[in-house]
Structures are given as structure tokens and as C-alpha cells.
Design a protein around this motif. Structure first.
Motif, PDB file in Angstrom:
ATOM      1  N   ASN A  44       0.939  -1.192  -0.021  1.00 20.62           N
ATOM      2  CA  ASN A  44      -0.051  -0.145  -0.019  1.00 20.62           C
ATOM      3  C   ASN A  44       0.900   1.216  -0.018  1.00 20.62           C
ATOM      4  OD1 ASN A  44      -1.696   2.193   0.869  1.00 20.62           O
ATOM      5  ND2 ASN A  44      -2.653   1.259   2.322  1.00 20.62           N
ATOM      6  N   ALA A  86      -8.518   0.449   1.791  1.00 23.63           N
ATOM      7  CA  ALA A  86      -7.798   1.063   2.705  1.00 23.63           C
ATOM      8  C   ALA A  86      -7.236   2.749   2.626  1.00 23.63           C
ATOM      9  CB  ALA A  86      -6.312   0.311   2.836  1.00 23.63           C
ATOM     10  N   LYS A 347     -11.256  -5.435   6.726  1.00 26.34           N
ATOM     11  CA  LYS A 347     -10.416  -4.395   7.225  1.00 26.34           C
ATOM     12  C   LYS A 347     -10.456  -4.013   8.667  1.00 26.34           C
ATOM     13  CE  LYS A 347      -7.923  -3.201   3.784  1.00 26.34           C
ATOM     14  NZ  LYS A 347      -7.969  -4.279   2.927  1.00 26.34           N
TER      15      LYS A 347
END
Length: 877
Positions: A44, A86, A347
RNA sequence: GGGCAGUUAGCUCAGCGGUAGAGCGCUUCGUUUACACCGAAGUGGCCGGCGGUUCGAUCCCGUCACUGCCCACCA
């Protein structure tokens, strides 16, 4: 002169800069060489390096450095992922702190915010990868939302659409009411929770006093019921089939139908059917053409389809009210406490997902999956360890259409436009779409693609696809993929499908699945638990090499690994050992000799260490080739620590302390050579310290970085076996002496290792076997002061000991007797064991000859030992 | 409900047909010019239970028990 200790902090920064300036990591430096390529699992972009990344990157770096040293043309393709959900979550959270929200600010503004956040935090993880020493080709760094990669995404979408594999469908999806987006099946985390099974009585129409009782864990969904189903063969209910039930609280009439789906064993045998909010019921509804009622808003509150009192309530609030109302109406039959799996978002694991009816884009992956399965079956791609192939197969064989659209803003917007009639135009650019539409006013589909859609293209999109770049030709398919098992479905499987579909070839030859990192207590690391071990902290404290080596050592084949400061400390200690050994070499004038031929050494110790080094080279090479990282690291550790430091260095000390001579010169050269091999062997694991030592400790031209030097080749020398055998005796002898001394509390006196430099090998071998002689030696050295035994003369002492002292005389230590008796018992046990074996006819008949011979020899040894021990004890008595 | 791992020294884990291994911890000793982020010597194991295959099993097979993970639409 080397500093007293190794200081990772300074060295790492300096060397890291040096590497990058050298361009040593760049792919394509060796056009004539065999290519070797790895694409990094893109982290990420706004994330931080966690210990799992550290493991993953370390393993890749080990392979990449190893192959680079072996002369291959290496590409390690780095990059980052935009991580749709995210990242959007984080930015939304930040906005909320500033009393703002994305809806309020609008799509464009919001995306600006996300890009701003990406710019702010985006470099961090790459910087952290540098600190770890990752030798990727940083000049080729990519981001999934780069222009080039985005073009690849669009092209893939359009092609799949034209091939009829991407389509729009209205069906139930897993809906996240907080983010208000669909998520794929994979992103659902079922969590076992305590709950209740509510038994609700539905009155049967026109039959006062007759009820059909259904059981449910989600009573609020009854407001969307459109039938009650019973099993066709269930005698309890046959009379009711075809009639209607009156849905409590609404008064709506719903049919009682017969369907196999209903299981007479479960609940009451009658099941409420809510096609709008349950995946199974949806299917039942289709079969029976039942109406479908959606009772939820996008945010998970009840909508206007339900009676007024429940409107606007969150599902769990509505549930309580409904239960209360049913109870008041006398329609609640009973309540059972149960545990059941409740779908949550993966998540945060705090939001309950709802099956929800929406229109989404789907990719029909079935045809792609068939080929991806076949590829692994054929062995075009191999899993290491191969049991993961089973996991891959089982998922692939039951694959369902992939819901690829997300109601988010951060991501690749779907390349689809609609005219005012809702007609679809799928094109790579808006202009193309407009051209297709003949100039009609168009609006673009609002949705973006699942993050994993772009990740699925990573192995070829990063190489420049759809352009036919030279890199694509040279480095696709990639050699190896290194990843963790938890993204086999998300990522590995999808890369396989997309790679085969668009490139006509699997994206990688080998998939290495490494284990997951747990904390020292064995718990899964998570932010909420606060047990996250930050690799950067570990690097700060112990150095990147220490962390890397520790991770490599712990990288077993198929399990979790536990990592914490205590273990990394061990890695640090090993680095220090390596440093100090090099320091020893330097202090004794061990300098690499250009043109040194290890096969030419004459001294036994040197022959031995060359042989041992050659073995280590062969072993480590083989282990790395088969991706056995932990074994490779373990072998290196053992070689450096136990063989080189503990024995070779100790044994050569007397040689260095003696005057000049050919033995000394040879030993210096050999030591330097072995040290250099060690640096090379360890370089993939511990690149910083080895690079530093390489530069500091040798006088051969070191303008060339170690990273670019060659992987050591295996050496064969004449007389290796004899040298090894003799050294084993010598080592046993020294161990024996040490052991006896320790037992007798003898202070260190003579330099036992000096024994080696002498000539009489046969005598030494005899000595080593003879415990009594060792005792003699121990007594001698105990009695005499260190001064009385001149350095370099232990050989003399030993031979004197043999010649001068009758065995019985020396064994006058009181404790020795019990010790001897214990040994004797042990020896007798051994004899008995070997006798049992050797008198076993079947064993003698069937065991291989060498095994038999070995057993006999051991039997003889034990028996001889027992005899000696018995005699010694007798003399003591 | 299905599947996959695992069960070996106090702890964390290697080993996977031929007399049990490492690291850490623990005990004892030791500052001799690489290293106390050290060295030496030790202590510590019916290799989860029960069967089977084999001359021989920690290792192969079966079974049971427990632990963990993944998948599954259950009311």
C-alpha cells in the motif's frame, strides 16, 4: 584497523547510498546473461513497512542478490499499490477529524485530497525498503495508478468487456453499509459470534389458530419475506403448501411453498424466504418467481418498504424492536442461544455486511480459471511448498463471478459511459466512447475497479504492457513470485488468470509461499492489539543485517514464525561475530592474495578449512536454488560460527604466533580466502556488513562492490578426506582435554591447539581415541604452570605424556571413578544394543552391507572402550 | 460440514528410515592479544496416544486426541 564493534547505523546509510549511486541494481546490465525476474508484491503506497513486508522483501532480496552474483541479468521490479478501500478509509477518517466528508466536498476535491495524502506519505514505505537493503531496480518503480498502468487496466477492461467476459448484473452482493460499497466474496470475513435463533410463528391465512413457525437469526429481515418454504417431503407441512401465511407486523400475505432447499432437520423445518437479503433465498426466489423486496437503504437502515415504526432504524435496532413487538403479539415461539458466523468487513472487522441487491460489474472468471488450473496442473507454475497448490486448486475449481466494481472514488474509474437512454459505451477513452455514441451526451460510470483488478496485471503492466517493450519480452514470465499465503486467492490466482489470458503465458514459474509473522507470544499482529513489531525499530536497534538474517533463519517451509527483539538480538550477535572474526584476520595479517589457489594448500588445517568452505558453498548454493532459506541461513551460521570461528581460528592462532615460515604465509592466505568466501556467501543475507567488510579488509582491488562480485565456486582439493579425518580426531582430542579439565577445575594453562602443527599423525589419532591419555595430559597441564610449558611445545607435552605415564597412575581423582563407572555403564548399554541388533537374523540378512559394517565397527569400538574403562576402574580400586 | 497444517529439550523451532539437533534459557567455570553482542564444560527429550509396515520408525501408513488456519449458503 577495524573498529572494535560494528556500527550498523552509519554503515547502512553510507552503503545504501553507494549501491544506489552505482546503478548496481539496474536490470539489463548483462544483455548476454540469463534473465531472472521478480515482481515485488506492491505494498500500500501510503502504508508503512510491517514485519511481514520485511520478511517478504528479505526473501526476495536474498534470491535477487544470489542470482545477481551468479551472473544473471536480474530485474527486481518494485512499486506500490493504490489500495483502494484502505487508502480511501484513511483519508475519509482524516477528513472526519476536520469535520469534513467526501460527499460534501465532491469527487474531484476528494481525489485531490487522496493524491495529496499519497504525496505526503507515499515515499515512506519505499524509504523503508531501502533501509532494509532491498536491491530492487528503483529506477523502474511503478504505482498501480501510474499513467501506464492505468492504461493497461483500461485496455484489459475494454477487451474483457468486448469478449463478453465482463458484464453488468443485478444480484445480491456483500454490501458494506458504512463505506456504502459492494465488496467481493473474498473480502468478507465470517466471524463466529454468539447470537440467537428466534422462532417466529407466522399465522396461516384463513386457518385461525394454525401457525407455521420459522426460525431465523436475523428477525429484521422478515419484513422482506416473500414466502415460507418447506421441504416437499416433509409430512408436517404438506397440508399447508399452497396456502398463504400472514406475515406478522405487516399483514402481507406470502405463499407457503415446497422447495428442496428447506431442510427438515434444521430449525423448525420451515424457512422464511427473503430473496432480497439472503443469498440462498435469492436462488429460491428465482426458482419460484417470488417478488423481491429490498428493505434496506445503502447505509444499512430500513427503508420505506417496511412499516413506518421501523423506518430509518439500523438493522440491529430494528431487530430488538421487532422481537419486542412479536413477543407482545404472542408470535415469538422461543429463543435459542447459538453461535453463528456473521459476515464482517475484512479491514476493520467491525461492520456487519448485508446481502444487498445492486447492479454491479462482474467478471466471468470461469474460462480464465480453467486455464489457470491447467497451467499449475501441467507444472508451468509451481508452488513452493507444493501443498499450497491444493489451496489454489480448491478455490479455483469453485470460483464464482468476480464482482469488480466498487462504489468508491479512489481507484481506476470504470471505462464505461452511458447515454441518456442508459445505453452502454465501453471504450478506452472518453473520445472513443463519444465516437461510438455518435456524439450523444454521455455520463461516465461512477464506480471504480476493485484494487485487485489492477494488481492482477502487475507482472506485465509493470513491464510496459500493452506496449511491446523489450523488458516485457525479456523478463516475462517472471522467474519467481514471493508472497504470503493469505493473498493466494486475492492476488496469485488472479495474476495467473490475467497473465495467461493476456500474455498467453503464466506470469511466473515458481510461487514461493512464505509463512506469516506472529509476535513472540504467537499472536497475530494487529494494530488494535498493539503487538505490532515495527521492523524499523528493530533495524534501529540491531541493524538491518541482523533483522534480515533472523527472518531468513526463521523462514520455515510451512508455518508461522514468531519474531521479536529477543530473536533479532541473536542475529545481531552473529553480525558482531562476523565483524570480530574479520578483525582477527586483519590483526594477523590475513590479506587476500591475488591468484591464490585454495586447492594448492599443504597444511592439514588449511586443507581442512578449504574443504569445509567448499562444502558450505555447495550446500548453501543448493539450498538457495531450492528456496530453503532457513536451511541456507542455518548452514552459513553453522559454518561461520562452529567451524570457522570456533575451530579454524582457534587452531591457527599458534601458527600466527610462531615466527615466519611457509606454514604461516599459507595460513594467512587461506584465512583471507575463506573469509572472502564467507563474505560472499553471507552477502545475500547480510548485505551491509559484508559489503563493508569487503571494502575494509582486503587489499585486492575493492573498487568493485561485493554486490557485483561473483558467487563462490565449489573447490575440490586432493587429500581432502584425509585432512578432514585427521582434523576430526584433533578436534575430538581437544574437546576431550577441555572436558576433563573443566571437570577437574583445572585452570587453563597450555595451549592445547598447538598439538596440530606436529608431524606424528598416527600418534595423534591414538591420543584422540584414548581418554586415559587425555586425562594424563590434563593432569600434566594442571600441574605445570603456563610458563613451564613454552608456547608451541604442546606437541612435546602430549608425546611425553604418552610415553612417560603409565595409565593407572594418573587416575587418582576421586570423582573420576564415578565418572568412569557411569561411562562404563553407558558403554555396556551400547554393546547390548548393538549385540541385539547384530544377533537379529533378519537384520543381518537384509540390512545393507555398509550399515552392517558400521554397526559392527561401532560395536567393536564400544567394546574396546568398555574394556579400557573396566581396566581403569580396576586400577583405581 | 469440508480441507490444510501442526503436536520433538523449560521456551521458539530444525530434522523426517540407521544410537535425538539448533537458538534462547538454566548450572558451573573462565577476562590467554577477534569477540562478554565472548569462550569452555554441562543440565535438560518414552520426538502427542494407540495400532500397523519394516531387520530397524521421531521419520512411512492407519487411527484417535488436542491446537491453529483456510474454505463453506445455512435457517
Amino acid at each position: 584497523m577495524l573498529d572494535k564493534t560494528f556500527n550498523p547505523r552509519d554503515v547502512e546509510t553510507r552503503i545504501s547510498a553507494q549501491w544506489r549511486a552505482s546503478g548496481a541494481f539496474a536490470a539489463g546490465r548483462r544483455p548476454e546473461a540469463e534473465p531472472f525476474s521478480i515482481v515485488i508484491p506492491p505494498p500500500n503506497v501510503t502504508g508503512r513497512l510491517h514485519i511481514g513486508h520485511a520478511l517478504n522483501n528479505t526473501l526476495q532480496d536474498i534470491l535477487v542478490r544470489f542470482e545477481r552474483m551468479r551472473g544473471k541479468d536480474v530485474l527486481w521490479q518494485p512499486g506500490t499499490d493504490h489500495a483502494g478501500i484502505a487508502t480511501q478509509l484513511i483519508v475519509e477518517r482524516q477528513l472526519a477529524e476536520r469535520q469534513m466528508n467526501r460527499i460534501g466536498m465532491g469527487r474531484e476535491k476528494f481525489l485531490e485530497e487522496v493524491w495529496k495524502w499519497k504525496a505526503e506519505s507515499g515515499g515512506a514505505i519505499v524509504e523503508q525498503q531501502h533501509r532494509l537493503g532491498a536491491s530492487a531496480d528503483w529506477s523502474r518503480e511503478r504505482f498501480t495508478m501510474d499513467e501506464g498502468l492505468s492504461r493497461a487496466v483500461t485496455k484489459v477492461f475494454v477487451e474483457l468487456y468486448r469478449q463478453g467476459l465482463i458484464y453488468k448484473d443485478k444480484r445480491l452482493v456483500n454490501w458494506d453499509p458504512r463505506l456504502q460499497t459492494a465488496v467481493s466474496d473474498l473480502e468478507v470475513e465470517n466471524i463466529e459470534l454468539k447470537g440467537h435463533l428466534w422462532h417466529i410463528k407466522y399465522p396461516v391465512e384463513d386457518q385461525p389458530g394454525v401457525f407455521i413457525t420459522v426460525a431465523t437469526t436475523r428477525p429484521e429481515t422478515m419484513l422482506g419475506d416473500t414466502a415460507v418454504a418447506v421441504h416437499p417431503g416433509d409430512a408436517r407441512y404438506t397440508a399447508l403448501v399452497g396456502h398463504h401465511a400472514v406475515l406478522p407486523l405487516t399483514g402481507r400475505l406470502i405463499p407457503i411453498i415446497a422447495d428442496d432447499y428447506s431442510d427438515p432437520e434444521k430449525g423448525t423445518g420451515a424457512v422464511k424466504i427473503t430473496p432480497g437479503h439472503d443469498f440462498n433465498d435469492f436462488e429460491v426466489g428465482r426458482r419460484h418467481h417470488l417478488p423481491l423486496i429490498n428493505i434496506l437503504n445503502k447505509d444499512g437502515t430500513l427503508n420505506d418498504e417496511v412499516p413506518a415504526p421501523y423506518r430509518g432504524l439500523k438493522t440491529h435496532v430494528a431487530r430488538l424492536k421487532i422481537i419486542a413487538d412479536l413477543e407482545n403479539a404472542g408470535l415469538l415461539d422461543k429463543v435459542e442461544a447459538i453461535t453463528h458466523a456473521v459476515p464482517h468487513d475484512e479491514k476493520t472487522k467491525t461492520v456487519v455486511l448485508e446481502p444487498f441487491l445492486t447492479e454491479q460489474w462482474y467478471l466471468n472468471v470461469q474460462p480464465l480459471a480453467d486455464k489457470a488450473i491447467a497451467a499449475v496442473e501441467k507444472g508451468d507454475t509451481k508452488f513452493v511448498p507444493d501443498n499450497w497448490a491444493g489451496v489454489y486448486f480448491s478455490w479455483m475449481r469453485n470460483i464464482r463471478p468476480w464482482c469488480i466494481s466498487r462504489q468508491l472514488w479512489w481507484g481506476h474509474q470504470i471505462p464505461v459511459w452511458y447515454d441518456t437512454d442508459g445505453k452502454i459505451y465501453c471504450a478506452e477513452t472518453e473520445n472513443d466512447a463519444r465516437a461510438q455514441a455518435g456524439g450523444k451526451a454521455l455520463t461516465r460510470d461512477e464506480d471504480v475497479l476493485d484494487t485487485w483488478f489492477s494488481s492482477a496485471l502487475w507482472p506485465f503492466s509493470t513491464l510496459g504492457w500493452p506496449e511491446k517493450t523489450p523488458e516485457l519480452k525479456r523478463f516475462y514470465p517472471t522467474s519467481v513470485l514471493v508472497t504470503s499465503f493469505d493473498i493466494i486467492f486475492f492476488w496469485v490466482a488472479r495474476m495467473m488468470m490475467m497473465g495467461i489470458h493476456f500474455m498467453g503465458e503464466v506470469p511466473f514459474r515458481t510461487v514461493i509461499i512464505h509463512n506469516r509473522v506472529l509476535d513472540e507470544q504467537g499472536a497475530k499482529m494487529s494494530k488494535t492489539k498493539g503487538n505490532v513489531v515495527d521492523p524499523l525499530t528493530l533495524i534501529d536497534e540491531f541493524g538491518a543485517d541482523a533483522l534480515r538474517f533472523t527472518l531468513a533463519q526463521a523462514a520455515g517451509q510451512s508455518r508461522d514464525m514468531r519474531i521479536g527483539p529477543a530473536r533479532v538480538e541473536g542475529g545481531r550477535n552473529f553480525a558482531t561475530k562476523l565483524w570480530n572474526t574479520s578483525r582477527f584476520c586483519e590483526m594477523n595479517g590475513c590479506v587476500s592474495v591475488p591468484g591464490f589457489d585454495p586447492a594448492s594448500v599443504a597444511e592439514t588445517v588449511n586443507k581442512w578449512i578449504v574443504t569445509e568452505t567448499a562444502n558450505a558453498i555447495g550446500d548453501i548454493t543448493g539450498l538457495l536454488e531450492s528456496f530453503r532459506f532457513n536451511d541456507a541461513a542455518g548452514t552459513a551460521y553453522h559454518f561461520v560460527y562452529d567451524i570457522f570461528c570456533d575451530w579454524y581460528v582457534e587452531i591457527t592462532k599458534p601458527i600466527f604466533q610462531s615466527g615466519a615460515g611457509p606454514a604461516k604465509a599459507e595460513t594467512r592466505a587461506t584465512t583471507a580466502w575463506a573469509r572472502d568466501q564467507i563474505l560472499k556467501l553471507l552477502h545475500p543475507f547480510m548485505p551491509f556488513i559484508t559489503e563493508e567488510l569487503w571494502a575494509l579488509t582486503s587489499e585486492t582491488p575493492r573498487d568493485q562492490l561485493l554486490i557485483l562480485s561473483e558467487w563462490p565456486e565449489r573447490i575440490r582439493i586432493a587429500g581432502a578426506d584425509a585432512a578432514t579425518a585427521e582434523m576430526h580426531w584433533v578436534i575430538e582430542l581437544i574437546k576431550g582435554v577441555r572436558s576433563v579439565r573443566a571437570e577437574m577445575n583445572v585452570p587453563a594453562a597450555a595451549k592445547i591447539p598447538l598439538v596440530l602443527t606436529g608431524a606424528n599423525r598416527a600418534a595423534k589419532a591414538r591420543l584422540a581415541r584414548n581418554r586415559d591419555v587425555i586425562l594424563t595430559l590434563a593432569r600434566l597441564t594442571a600441574a605445570d604452570s603456563a610458563d613451564a610449558i613454552p608456547k608451541g611445545s604442546a606437541q612435546f607435552v602430549l608425546e611425553e605424556a604418552v610415553a612417560a605415564l603409565p595409565l593407572g597412575e594418573v587416575i587418582d581423582f576421586g570423582r573420576e571413578r564415578t565418572r568412569l563407572e557411569k561411562d562404563l555403564r553407558k558403554a555396556q548399554d551400547e554393546i547390548a544394543r548393538f549385540d541385539a541388533k547384530l544377533s537379529n537374523e533378519q537384520f543381518v540378512a537384509k540390512a545393507p552391507e555398509d550399515v552392517l559394517a558400521e554397526q559392527r565397527e561401532k560395536r567393536a569400538e564400544a567394546s574396546a572402550l568398555a574394556l579400557r574403562l573396566a581396566e581403569a576402574i580396576k586400577r583405581l580400586a
